[in-house]
Design a protein around this motif. Structure first.
Motif, mmCIF file in Angstrom:
data_model
loop_
_atom_site.group_PDB
_atom_site.id
_atom_site.type_symbol
_atom_site.label_atom_id
_atom_site.label_comp_id
_atom_site.label_asym_id
_atom_site.label_seq_id
_atom_site.Cartn_x
_atom_site.Cartn_y
_atom_site.Cartn_z
ATOM 1 N N TYR A 111 -17.604 -2.600 5.343
ATOM 2 C CA TYR A 111 -16.308 -3.770 4.824
ATOM 3 C C TYR A 111 -16.480 -4.379 3.390
ATOM 4 C CZ TYR A 111 -12.430 -7.029 5.441
ATOM 5 O OH TYR A 111 -11.130 -7.410 5.805
ATOM 6 N N VAL A 112 -17.217 -4.806 3.453
ATOM 7 C CA VAL A 112 -17.385 -5.489 1.847
ATOM 8 C C VAL A 112 -17.208 -4.549 0.658
ATOM 9 C CG1 VAL A 112 -19.008 -7.162 0.586
ATOM 10 C CG2 VAL A 112 -18.086 -8.088 3.101
ATOM 11 N N SER A 113 -18.027 -3.569 0.887
ATOM 12 C CA SER A 113 -18.053 -3.018 0.114
ATOM 13 C C SER A 113 -16.999 -2.183 -0.365
ATOM 14 C CB SER A 113 -19.382 -1.944 0.143
ATOM 15 O OG SER A 113 -19.087 -0.774 -0.555
ATOM 16 N N TRP A 114 -16.312 -1.786 0.927
ATOM 17 C CA TRP A 114 -14.900 -1.096 0.829
ATOM 18 C C TRP A 114 -14.024 -2.606 -0.034
ATOM 19 C CZ3 TRP A 114 -10.272 -2.648 3.530
ATOM 20 C CH2 TRP A 114 -9.181 -1.784 3.897
ATOM 21 N N LYS A 115 -13.985 -2.949 0.496
ATOM 22 C CA LYS A 115 -13.207 -4.016 -0.146
ATOM 23 C C LYS A 115 -13.340 -4.437 -1.541
ATOM 24 C CE LYS A 115 -10.608 -7.042 2.215
ATOM 25 N NZ LYS A 115 -8.937 -6.578 1.555
ATOM 26 N N ILE A 116 -14.679 -4.183 -1.963
ATOM 27 C CA ILE A 116 -14.613 -4.202 -2.832
ATOM 28 C C ILE A 116 -14.441 -3.336 -4.124
ATOM 29 C CG2 ILE A 116 -16.421 -4.608 -4.981
ATOM 30 C CD1 ILE A 116 -17.975 -6.367 -3.452
ATOM 31 N N ALA A 117 -14.386 -1.982 -3.819
ATOM 32 C CA ALA A 117 -14.210 -0.648 -4.496
ATOM 33 C C ALA A 117 -13.266 -0.684 -4.870
ATOM 34 C CB ALA A 117 -14.663 0.188 -3.185
ATOM 35 N N THR A 118 -11.783 -1.289 -3.338
ATOM 36 C CA THR A 118 -10.757 -1.295 -3.181
ATOM 37 C C THR A 118 -9.917 -2.712 -4.468
ATOM 38 O OG1 THR A 118 -9.561 -0.536 -0.960
ATOM 39 C CG2 THR A 118 -8.067 -1.458 -2.531
ATOM 40 N N ALA A 119 -10.891 -3.252 -4.627
ATOM 41 C CA ALA A 119 -10.478 -4.040 -5.240
ATOM 42 C C ALA A 119 -10.518 -3.719 -7.072
ATOM 43 C CB ALA A 119 -10.702 -5.760 -5.619
ATOM 44 N N THR A 120 -11.798 -3.372 -7.530
ATOM 45 C CA THR A 120 -11.904 -2.555 -8.854
ATOM 46 C C THR A 120 -11.941 -1.402 -8.828
ATOM 47 O OG1 THR A 120 -14.070 -1.976 -8.452
ATOM 48 C CG2 THR A 120 -14.069 -4.496 -8.385
ATOM 49 N N GLY A 121 -11.641 -0.687 -7.851
ATOM 50 C CA GLY A 121 -11.391 0.838 -8.285
ATOM 51 C C GLY A 121 -12.374 1.602 -8.291
ATOM 52 N N GLN A 122 -13.876 0.865 -8.141
ATOM 53 C CA GLN A 122 -14.884 2.182 -8.415
ATOM 54 C C GLN A 122 -15.744 2.087 -7.338
ATOM 55 O OE1 GLN A 122 -18.180 -0.704 -10.869
ATOM 56 N NE2 GLN A 122 -18.224 1.248 -12.127
ATOM 57 N N PHE A 138 -12.085 -11.558 2.831
ATOM 58 C CA PHE A 138 -12.349 -10.918 4.293
ATOM 59 C C PHE A 138 -11.371 -11.817 5.092
ATOM 60 C CE2 PHE A 138 -13.913 -11.794 8.394
ATOM 61 C CZ PHE A 138 -14.195 -10.369 8.896
ATOM 62 N N ASP A 139 -11.195 -10.362 5.619
ATOM 63 C CA ASP A 139 -9.332 -10.707 6.506
ATOM 64 C C ASP A 139 -10.087 -10.100 7.922
ATOM 65 O OD1 ASP A 139 -6.725 -9.673 8.045
ATOM 66 O OD2 ASP A 139 -5.956 -9.266 6.119
ATOM 67 N N ALA A 140 -9.824 -11.446 8.983
ATOM 68 C CA ALA A 140 -10.673 -11.197 10.271
ATOM 69 C C ALA A 140 -9.666 -9.949 10.522
ATOM 70 C CB ALA A 140 -10.533 -12.532 10.811
ATOM 71 N N GLU A 141 -8.874 -10.193 10.835
ATOM 72 C CA GLU A 141 -7.975 -9.069 12.036
ATOM 73 C C GLU A 141 -8.005 -7.816 10.983
ATOM 74 O OE1 GLU A 141 -3.400 -8.154 13.106
ATOM 75 O OE2 GLU A 141 -3.621 -9.668 12.171
ATOM 76 N N GLU A 142 -7.948 -7.269 10.318
ATOM 77 C CA GLU A 142 -8.495 -5.897 9.198
ATOM 78 C C GLU A 142 -9.713 -5.442 9.641
ATOM 79 O OE1 GLU A 142 -7.849 -4.747 4.837
ATOM 80 O OE2 GLU A 142 -9.037 -5.812 5.022
ATOM 81 N N PHE A 143 -10.716 -6.413 9.808
ATOM 82 C CA PHE A 143 -12.191 -6.154 9.887
ATOM 83 C C PHE A 143 -12.346 -5.748 11.546
ATOM 84 C CE2 PHE A 143 -16.374 -7.552 11.855
ATOM 85 C CZ PHE A 143 -17.244 -6.676 10.847
ATOM 86 N N ALA A 144 -11.634 -6.793 12.363
ATOM 87 C CA ALA A 144 -11.592 -6.459 13.729
ATOM 88 C C ALA A 144 -11.312 -4.635 14.472
ATOM 89 C CB ALA A 144 -11.061 -6.961 14.706
ATOM 90 N N GLY A 145 -10.149 -4.262 12.849
ATOM 91 C CA GLY A 145 -9.781 -3.276 13.340
ATOM 92 C C GLY A 145 -10.618 -2.099 12.870
ATOM 93 N N HIS A 146 -11.088 -2.676 11.717
ATOM 94 C CA HIS A 146 -12.030 -1.596 11.678
ATOM 95 C C HIS A 146 -13.421 -1.480 12.290
ATOM 96 C CE1 HIS A 146 -15.806 -0.515 7.732
ATOM 97 N NE2 HIS A 146 -15.967 -1.628 8.411
#
Length: 475
Positions: A111-122, A138-146
């Motif tokens: 999840y954290v790797s996906w958030k970083i990739a989304t933010a950087t585009g890399q 970190f978004d608790a609700e978003e992570f719960a869905g993930h």
């Protein structure tokens, strides 16, 4: 003869699937064709086709691409994520000649790797000089869905392999750096070639600890502490499934209403009300129907409403105990009554109407019956789980095989809710519900206490949880 015709790598975003694919393609005799069934592209972004099968042709008939993958000279495969074409999932899971490789990673890391990739585009890194710095929010609700999506898919995947007698090759994210594991995977797939070293082109993008990669790390740790990682609060459920007992359903002849009874007391009041309703509308009393008959009735009654009635688990158990177990005239329960007495220590009187059977005796026998219900519903006895005391959750799940009740009515508000339901489908002059006189010698309120409530919750934990029942209160 080769064991497998092709393979699938079950993975998710940011689990290292690109790196796994790169190393699979380094083996002589293996070819992996990317996310072949990603609904948004075919194989890889900006690619038009795989093995001469275009995205449009694949979408029209996914079997066409599967056939092309099977026919290649080398052993070919593809990566499949939980949100890829669902038609393909059934095709590969039903095919024992398809090798299953399951790649997993700690869901917080992915999840954290996906958030970083989304933010950087890399999304890939081949040269550390080109690395873009970024942190995850970190978004608790978003992570719960993930987490829920990943876990649900993994449970479904495991179950499908279990029931079909198949096995998979499991690879953890950390295993991807082991050339020995990669060579072992190739052997399992039936390929003789081996690697001396792993591909060095793709680099780990974010090797730092999570505390350095998450901007609100404190909030994340607090949120994760509230997650039941080991599912400790889950109520185990070994109660047998119940099918749709359609012949017990009751369809009105004058109103678009069909009643799905939950046995265990309380049905008589509803049945009497339905018959009174039919009579008040000038019709003949409705009847119980076969599956085909009920389907015909549903077609003939557009806008029909199906309903069922829930009763407090403790009140229901006491009613069943009084009318099925204590009542010696219930012939169909004589065998169960004898077994309860001889094998499960339920102290049943020869004559429940005798003066020798006291209120204390009744309380003692009922608590013993509740203890029996707990082990019976858990599948730990030789006695059948009778529909009269089966959990209401399982009964309603059984309805779903034919029709779900679109309204669940509570016994304590039966009159008002039936009136509202009938009015909603256009019935005028709705009859009142006639309460059934209870002839129990000892009422539940005469023996109720904290211990009895606890025993009821132990036996019917899922009913309390799923339907929100509170402690029983005397009416």
């Amino acid at each position: 003869m080769a064991q497998f015709d092709y393979f699938v790598v079950f993975a998710e975003m940011r689990t290292g699937s690109n790196f796994l694919e790169t190393n699979l393609n380094a083996f002589d005799g293996l070819a992996c064709h990317g996310e072949a069934f990603n609904p948004h592209f075919i194989g890889f972004p900006n690619v038009d086709s795989i093995l001469d099968v275009t995205q449009d042709a694949r979408d029209a008939d996914p079997k066409k691409l599967l056939r092309a993958i099977k026919k290649t000279p080398e052993l070919s495969g593809f990566r499949y994520f939980h949100d890829h074409d669902p038609r393909v999932f059934d095709m590969v899971m039903d095919d024992a000649k398809c090798a299953k490789v399951v790649l997993t990673r700690n869901p917080v890391e992915s999840y954290v790797s996906w958030k970083i990739a989304t933010a950087t585009g890399q999304w890939k890194l081949t040269d550390a000089k080109a690395r873009k710095d970024g942190k995850a929010d970190f978004d608790a609700e978003e992570f719960a869905g993930h987490l829920d999506a990943l876990q649900s898919f993994q449970v479904m995947l495991l179950n499908r392999m279990q029931v079909s007698g198949q096995s998979a090759f499991y690879v953890a994210y950390e295993d991807l750096q082991s050339v020995d594991v990669m060579n072992g995977l190739a052997k399992w797939l039936g390929v003789n070639s081996q690697l001396e070293e792993l591909d060095k082109n793709l680099k780990v993008q974010n090797p730092s600890p999570l505390s350095d990669k998450v901007s609100n790390f404190g909030q994340m740790t607090t949120a994760l502490a509230g997650l039941d990682r080991f599912n400790l609060t889950r109520t185990p459920n070994f109660e047998p499934r119940r099918g749709a007992a359609v012949p017990t359903y009751f369809a009105s002849s004058s109103a678009p209403l069909v009643y799905l009874p939950v046995r265990g007391g309380g049905q008589d009041e509803v049945m009497s009300w339905l018959k009174a309703l039919d009579g008040a509308q000038g019709g003949t009393p409705g009847s119980k129907l076969s599956q085909n008959g009920l389907r015909d009735w549903m077609r003939d009654n557009p806008g029909h409403r199906s309903f069922s009635v829930l009763r407090h688990p403790l009140d229901r158990a006491h009613s069943v105990f009084c009318h099925r177990i204590l009542n010696t005239e219930q012939g169909g329960y004589q065998g169960i009554r004898t077994t309860l007495s001889k094998r499960y220590g339920v102290s049943l009187p020869d004559d429940p109407n005798s003066d020798a059977y006291t209120k204390s005796d009744h309380r003692n026998a009922f608590t013993q019956f509740l203890r029996f219900l707990k082990v019976n519903l858990a599948g730990q006895t030789s006695v059948r789980v009778d529909p009269d005391w089966a959990s209401q959750v399982k009964t309603i799940e059984g309805f779903a095989e034919f029709v779900l009740p679109d309204r669940l009515i509570r016994q304590e508000t039966l009159g008002a809710e039936l009136n509202a339901l009938a009015t909603s489908v256009g019935v005028e002059n709705v009859p009142a519900v006639t309460p059934k006189e209870r002839d129990d010698r000892y009422r539940l309120k005469d023996i109720y206490d904290v211990e009895i409530e606890a025993l009821s919750r132990a036996a019917y934990g899922r009913d309390y949880l799923m339907f929100g029942f509170k402690d029983w209160v005397a009416a």
